[in-house]
Design a protein around this motif. Structure first.
Motif, PDB file in Angstrom:
ATOM      1  N   ARG A   1       3.733  -7.437  -1.278  1.00 24.58           N
ATOM      2  CA  ARG A   1       2.972  -7.477   0.467  1.00 24.58           C
ATOM      3  C   ARG A   1       1.068  -7.022  -0.118  1.00 24.58           C
ATOM      4  O   ARG A   1       0.624  -7.785   0.614  1.00 24.58           O
ATOM      5  CB  ARG A   1       3.802  -6.240   1.703  1.00 24.58           C
ATOM      6  N   THR A   2       0.799  -6.060   0.106  1.00 22.68           N
ATOM      7  CA  THR A   2      -0.189  -5.218  -1.005  1.00 22.68           C
ATOM      8  C   THR A   2      -1.167  -5.915  -1.298  1.00 22.68           C
ATOM      9  O   THR A   2      -2.424  -6.009  -1.170  1.00 22.68           O
ATOM     10  CB  THR A   2       0.302  -3.479  -1.093  1.00 22.68           C
TER      11      THR A   2
ATOM     12  N   GLU B   1       7.044  -4.123  -0.951  1.00 19.81           N
ATOM     13  CA  GLU B   1       5.802  -3.518  -0.752  1.00 19.81           C
ATOM     14  C   GLU B   1       4.686  -3.783  -1.685  1.00 19.81           C
ATOM     15  O   GLU B   1       3.510  -4.297  -1.061  1.00 19.81           O
ATOM     16  CB  GLU B   1       6.130  -2.009  -0.265  1.00 19.81           C
TER      17      GLU B   1
END
Length: 160
Positions: free
Chosen positions: A50-51, A47
């Motif tokens: 991805r961010t 995550e």
């Protein structure tokens, strides 16, 4: 081989690549518990990648092998994170390739794609002789600054 900008769908492959290359590059340079802790945080790391890809000021360049989706290296660069007016405004924050590709010129290709010949700086883990020699060949020199964090002591290299 294909060098391209990372996209959000690369987050899982980048996480696995990042975990693997840390173990390859830093075995013997930092405690094994660091590698275990990083692997235990895999979902969170996906995550975070991805961010970072979607919103971060850092550009992430990936090197994809002949098989689509198999990443074999990456570089990240962006605005300097250190508050030092004498530093170049560009920081190479990461450059890794899989050990199986060492010596094939892939690190150099990623460096060129990420920062070209621009003035920049980076931090290298003390004792990482392979990386230190590579960066020295690219014009980076130690400037005497160090920092210590949980993974070890890092030394700053600058190219003007």
């Amino acid at each position: 081989m294909l060098i391209r900008a990372a996209v959000p769908d690369d987050a899982e492959a980048l996480t696995d690549l990042h975990l693997d290359v840390w173990e390859e590059a830093y075995a013997g340079l930092m405690p094994d518990r660091i590698f275990v802790e990083r692997r235990a945080q895999r979902r969170t790391r996906i995550e975070r990648w991805r961010t970072n890809i979607e919103t971060g000021p850092i550009s992430n360049t990936v090197l994809e092998a002949d098989q689509p989706g198999r990443l074999i290296g990456f570089a990240s660069a962006g605005p300097a994170r250190d508050d030092d007016s004498e530093l170049p405004p560009l920081e190479l924050s990461a450059l890794y390739v899989r050990a199986e590709t060492y010596g094939a010129g892939l690190g150099y290709a990623l460096l060129e794609a990420a920062i070209g010949r621009a003035a920049a700086y980076l931090w290298v883990l003390d004792g990482n002789e392979r990386a230190t020699a590579f960066y020295a060949r690219q014009g980076f020199r130690f400037d005497g600054h160090t920092k210590t964090d949980p993974v070890g002591t890092e030394r700053r290299m600058v190219r003007t």
